[in-house]
Design an enzyme around this catalytic site. Structure first.
Site, PDB file in Angstrom:
ATOM      1  N   ASP A 250      -2.162 -10.331   2.521  1.00  0.00           N
ATOM      2  CA  ASP A 250      -2.156  -9.294   1.471  1.00  0.00           C
ATOM      3  C   ASP A 250      -1.181  -9.888   0.492  1.00  0.00           C
ATOM      4  O   ASP A 250      -1.403  -9.417  -0.888  1.00  0.00           O
ATOM      5  CB  ASP A 250      -2.401  -7.921   1.881  1.00  0.00           C
ATOM      6  N   HIS A 255       1.666 -13.098  -3.366  1.00  0.00           N
ATOM      7  CA  HIS A 255       2.601 -12.541  -4.392  1.00  0.00           C
ATOM      8  C   HIS A 255       4.073 -12.960  -4.010  1.00  0.00           C
ATOM      9  O   HIS A 255       4.875 -13.511  -4.894  1.00  0.00           O
ATOM     10  CB  HIS A 255       2.628 -11.096  -4.459  1.00  0.00           C
TER      11      HIS A 255
HETATM   12  C1  BG6 Z   1      -2.705  -6.375  -4.183  1.00  0.00           C
HETATM   13  C2  BG6 Z   1      -3.010  -6.118  -2.975  1.00  0.00           C
HETATM   14  O1  BG6 Z   1      -2.825  -7.955  -4.452  1.00  0.00           O
HETATM   15  O2  BG6 Z   1      -1.468  -6.164  -4.693  1.00  0.00           O
HETATM   16  C3  BG6 Z   1      -2.379  -4.655  -2.687  1.00  0.00           C
HETATM   17  O3  BG6 Z   1      -4.106  -6.541  -2.385  1.00  0.00           O
HETATM   18  C4  BG6 Z   1      -1.290  -4.488  -3.295  1.00  0.00           C
HETATM   19  O4  BG6 Z   1      -2.571  -4.510  -1.180  1.00  0.00           O
HETATM   20  C5  BG6 Z   1      -1.243  -4.790  -4.586  1.00  0.00           C
HETATM   21  O5  BG6 Z   1      -1.081  -2.948  -3.084  1.00  0.00           O
HETATM   22  C6  BG6 Z   1       0.294  -4.322  -5.222  1.00  0.00           C
HETATM   23  O6  BG6 Z   1       0.149  -4.733  -6.717  1.00  0.00           O
HETATM   24  P1  BG6 Z   1       1.025  -4.150  -7.722  1.00  0.00           P
HETATM   25  O7  BG6 Z   1       0.809  -4.626  -8.977  1.00  0.00           O
HETATM   26  O8  BG6 Z   1       0.708  -2.692  -7.675  1.00  0.00           O
HETATM   27  O9  BG6 Z   1       2.428  -4.375  -7.324  1.00  0.00           O
END
Ligand code: BG6
Length: 515
Positions: A250, A255
């Site tokens: 995830d 990320h």
């Molecule tokens: C998403 C995930 O890609 O990114 C989520 O699937 C996560 O689990 C989210 O909460 C976090 O994104 P941001 O922009 O809130 O940091």
């Protein structure tokens, strides 16, 4: 003269038809439609465009528009003006069909596209569907003649949401399926972190400032920490998805590794999509994946138990809706990686991410080496009461969110007769400097697809290189059940065992400043 930037923020967007598959889901409601509306109200969309929701639910144009209007009122950063929202909604349509059970669904949709005189010929497909539908949909779109070759006058582009694959083998298979039907230039694999202003600023900070870039290397940097801590749990019925995915798929595979690439990459020869992505791929290729025999010394997994986040008591992961009561899915992962290239050899990179942590904070911390000789006493003070402490190394911190900004921690002489130094911060904050809200990541990413700029999207080789790095974790934890799954109370900074990734290395986790 150096080449100029590859794109202009103002390059024009041609008329288009955007089809959203899975249009009645949360992503459409919370992110895509508010972002499209923000682009529309800022005058960034062309006069002619159509947005078509393609899904099974029993809507028609009118009821879908009502639903989307309510979503925009709820989730748009600024309250929409009634008249402008009504104009936007006139370009929104609904196509009710079930692609999974009806083999003719896409053929019928092509016929409708041909009939609708107001739907422009440039086609943009957004696959906001279950990941196992990505491959079949790409094939279906091609078979129905909905996507045209890149040489055609009207363009066809396909956005694929994450997760792209479930592991290395499935990512490779999905890439093959997509590339059999589409050209790489038509595929936009989304990682919304790349659309965040502060993430884009990592490259600007590193390469637009001559004074900082010489610092980023193994001679001066002691280690790098990348943290993405979240306070959320399984809200919005995410339990089933997350229980199958876990923190590695995830957040880490996409990320966090993207942040690592931007923190570590070499300057690109030009600011073009391929030049930048080539440099990112080189970083990923330089990373030595954790070796299967030593997973336990390089990586730690955890899962949240019941606890308290802010003022609320929250259940443990296994008690969340649609999560298996005996789930072994990690909601936290910490990992040490080595980037074995000329610039970074010998500098450990520590990555961690978790749900239900003590605070929401995404940060990249560069910790520098300490001076060769400690000439001064270092003190840590509360008011005027000071204690002697270890010399504190300089830290450069990119605060990706919240309190977006950059700070540099250094030692300064504390006023007074004694020659003692204390930590101080030099701060840059977006909010104080620009006094306006940052655009949502999806605004930028949707606009880039419309302009045909794939810089902020992951390329096929990049996505596979990232899976190669995390695959040993998946093998060890899911196939061989090596290493414990440590519980941590919701509202903490994760399992204390995560400190073990520093073993034999000098360091500890940076605690993001309280806010
Ligand atoms: C998403 C995930 O890609 O990114 C989520 O699937 C996560 O689990 C989210 O909460 C976090 O994104 P941001 O922009 O809130 O940091």
């Amino acid at each position: 003269m150096a080449p100029g930037p590859a794109r202009s923020a103002e390059s024009r967007v041609a008329p288009f038809t955007l089809t959203i598959f899975g249009a009645t889901g949360d992503l459409t409601r919370r992110k895509l439609m508010p972002a499209l509306y923000a682009l529309f109200s800022a005058g960034r969309l062309p006069d002619a465009f159509a947005v078509v929701g393609f899904a099974r639910r029993d809507y028609d144009d009118a009821s879908f528009r009502d639903w989307i209007g309510a979503a925009i009122r709820e989730f748009a950063p600024d309250p929409p003006e009634a008249e402008s929202l009504a104009r936007f909604l006139r370009s929104v349509h609904y196509h009710r069909a079930d692609f999974e059970s009806d083999p003719e669904a896409l053929e019928a949709y092509r016929a409708r596209c041909a009939r609708e005189a107001g739907w422009p010929a440039n086609r943009f497909f957004y696959l906001a569907v279950k990941p196992d539908m990505f491959g079949p949909l790409v094939e279906g779109l091609a078979a129905a003649g909905l996507v045209r070759p890149p040489s055609a006058e009207a363009w066809s582009r396909v956005v694929i949401e994450k997760p792209f694959g479930h592991d290395l083998a499935s990512a490779r298979a999905l890439n093959r399926r997509c590339l059999d039907r589409l050209d790489e230039s038509q595929i936009y694999r989304i990682d919304h972190y790349l659309g965040k202003e502060t993430v884009q600023n990592i490259l600007s900070f590193r390469f637009a400032n001559a004074i900082f870039e010489p610092l980023f290397n193994s001679r001066l940097v002691h280690h790098v920490q990348i943290t993405a801590a979240e306070t959320v749990g399984m809200e919005n019925a995410r339990g089933a998805y997350y229980d199958a995915a876990g923190a590695v798929r995830d957040m880490l595979q996409n990320h966090l590794l993207q942040l690592l690439c931007l923190a570590a990459m070499e300057p690109p020869a030009q600011m073009t999509a391929d030049a930048i992505r080539n440099e990112k791929v080189k970083v990923l290729q330089s990373i030595v994946p954790p070796s299967p025999g030593c997973i336990e010394t390089a990586a730690v997994r955890g899962q949240y138990a019941a606890g308290r986040v802010g003022d609320a008591d929250v259940p443990g992961f296994r008690e969340e809706a649609r999560v298996r009561p005996d789930s072994k899915t990690p909601t936290y992962v910490a990992l040490r990686l080595a980037v074995e290239n000329w610039r970074w050899a010998g500098v450990p990179f520590y990555l961690r991410t978790g749900k239900r942590m003590a605070a929401r904070a995404t940060e990249i911390v560069f910790q520098f080496r300490t001076p060769p000789l400690q000439l001064f006493e270092t003190v840590a003070c509360v008011g005027d009461v000071c204690d002697l402490t270890r010399a504190k190394p300089n830290r450069l911190i990119f605060r990706i969110q919240p309190r977006e900004g950059i700070s540099l921690r250094f030692s300064a002489k504390r006023p007074g007769a004694a020659i003692q130094v204390e930590d101080v911060d030099m701060n840059f904050g977006y909010a104080e400097t620009w006094r306006r809200a940052l655009p949502e990541a999806y605004e930028r990413l949707l606009l880039d697809v419309l302009r045909g700029d794939s810089t902020l999207f992951t390329r096929s080789d990049e996505v596979e290189a990232a899976w190669r790095i995390v695959q040993p974790l998946l093998d060890a934890w899911e196939r061989h059940d090596i290493g414990a799954l440590y519980p941590y109370p919701a509202g903490s900074w994760g399992p204390t065992q995560a400190d073990c990734v520093f073993e034999h290395y000098d360091g500890d986790w940076h605690v993001p400043a309280a806010r």
